[in-house]
Design an enzyme around this catalytic site. Structure first.
Site, PDB file in Angstrom:
ATOM      1  N   ASP A  79     -87.530-104.187  79.216  1.00 24.59           N
ATOM      2  CA  ASP A  79     -86.841-103.761  78.002  1.00 24.59           C
ATOM      3  C   ASP A  79     -85.612-102.974  78.458  1.00 24.59           C
ATOM      4  O   ASP A  79     -85.480-102.655  79.645  1.00 24.59           O
ATOM      5  CB  ASP A  79     -87.776-102.892  77.159  1.00 24.59           C
ATOM      6  CG  ASP A  79     -87.101-102.351  75.919  1.00 24.59           C
ATOM      7  OD1 ASP A  79     -86.474-103.142  75.189  1.00 24.59           O
ATOM      8  OD2 ASP A  79     -87.183-101.131  75.681  1.00 24.59           O
ATOM      9  N   ASP A 129     -83.408-100.442  75.949  1.00 23.21           N
ATOM     10  CA  ASP A 129     -83.245 -99.166  75.252  1.00 23.21           C
ATOM     11  C   ASP A 129     -84.460 -98.266  75.423  1.00 23.21           C
ATOM     12  O   ASP A 129     -85.592 -98.654  75.093  1.00 23.21           O
ATOM     13  CB  ASP A 129     -83.008 -99.414  73.758  1.00 23.21           C
ATOM     14  CG  ASP A 129     -81.666-100.080  73.505  1.00 23.21           C
ATOM     15  OD1 ASP A 129     -80.649 -99.397  73.650  1.00 23.21           O
ATOM     16  OD2 ASP A 129     -81.645-101.280  73.176  1.00 23.21           O
ATOM     17  N   ASP A 149     -91.108 -99.337  76.443  1.00 23.39           N
ATOM     18  CA  ASP A 149     -91.257 -97.940  76.036  1.00 23.39           C
ATOM     19  C   ASP A 149     -91.685 -97.782  74.584  1.00 23.39           C
ATOM     20  O   ASP A 149     -92.165 -96.729  74.198  1.00 23.39           O
ATOM     21  CB  ASP A 149     -89.937 -97.183  76.244  1.00 23.39           C
ATOM     22  CG  ASP A 149     -88.903 -97.568  75.206  1.00 23.39           C
ATOM     23  OD1 ASP A 149     -88.509 -96.704  74.403  1.00 23.39           O
ATOM     24  OD2 ASP A 149     -88.488 -98.737  75.183  1.00 23.39           O
TER      25      ASP A 149
END
Length: 247
Positions: free
Chosen positions: A23, A25, A180
């Site tokens: 990922d 961001d 996250d």
């Protein structure tokens, strides 16, 4: 998928992936504060407060999904697309000015990329993903990069991860995801990848095989260092180096 181990006490096993999908961001680039600044401004324009509960409604979502949430929260029916566009413009301005790489992110990506093919799959738009990768120093790192507006169904659906695995030439069961947000974690699980969860917002019941508070965990570096080196990773590293030397 097993219950993740205790935070920062993972037991890394001898398994090694054929490829890794990251990922962006909040995982590679510290854009979540940028999103929060933009989201706060968006709420303030309507005289509304923005806090943890509002953040939980939006974190990890694509702009399309965020627009739908905002349409309901703001009581502005039929304005989901316009609200998503308004948010994107605000976020782009802040990311371009403020975003920085997450602690340990460059070391983990560089180490993984030297051993297996790597990709980035983001729930951000292509515009925001490119800005974040540039600000984080990853602009020339990934030969495979997929944004939310390039698939039919973004996270939490598995499309982004499945496409990343296809383009890396690996089976999802042989892939490893780093995430996250709960939205992204669900996408990785749905696609069948093993998962390292590094949550931005702590909450119970997070999915994943390993649960960490930071990419700087020394056990993670030791584990990646032990992975065998695949020849296609060497080819990718050589191409990336050649491209970097021409810039």
């Amino acid at each position: 998928m097993t219950e993740p181990r205790t935070l920062d006490a993972p037991v890394f096993d001898a398994w090694a992936p054929d490829g890794v999908v990251f990922d962006c961001d909040g995982l590679l680039v510290d854009t979540e504060p940028c999103w929060s600044v933009a989201e706060t401004a968006l709420f303030a324009r309507r005289g509304l407060p923005f806090g943890v509960e509002q953040k939980r409604l939006l974190i990890g979502k694509s702009l399309t999904a965020a627009g739908a949430v905002l349409e309901e929260v703001f009581g502005e029916p039929g304005q989901a697309a316009a609200l998503g566009a308004e948010l994107e413009a605000l976020v782009a301005e802040v990311i371009a000015d403020q975003a920085q790489p997450m602690p340990g992110a460059r070391a983990v990506v560089e180490l993984a990329a030297g051993r297996v093919p790597v990709a980035v799959a983001s729930n951000s738009s292509r515009r925001l993903l490119d800005l974040a990768l540039y600000r984080g120093g990853f602009a020339d790192t990934f030969s495979v990069s997929i944004a939310a507006d390039e698939v039919e169904h973004p996270k939490p659906r598995p499309d982004l991860y499945l496409q990343a695995c296809t383009r890396l030439g690996i089976a999802p069961a042989r892939g490893l995801a780093f995430e996250d947000s709960l939205t992204g974690m669900r996408a990785a699980v749905a696609a069948g990848l093993r998962l390292v969860s590094v949550p931005t917002l702590g909450q119970p019941g997070l999915p994943g095989d390993w649960l960490l508070s930071s990419l700087e965990h020394p056990g993670l570096i030791d584990w990646i260092t032990a992975w065998p080196i695949r020849s296609d990773a060497l080819i990718h590293a050589e191409r990336t180096g050649q491209e970097a030397s021409r810039t």
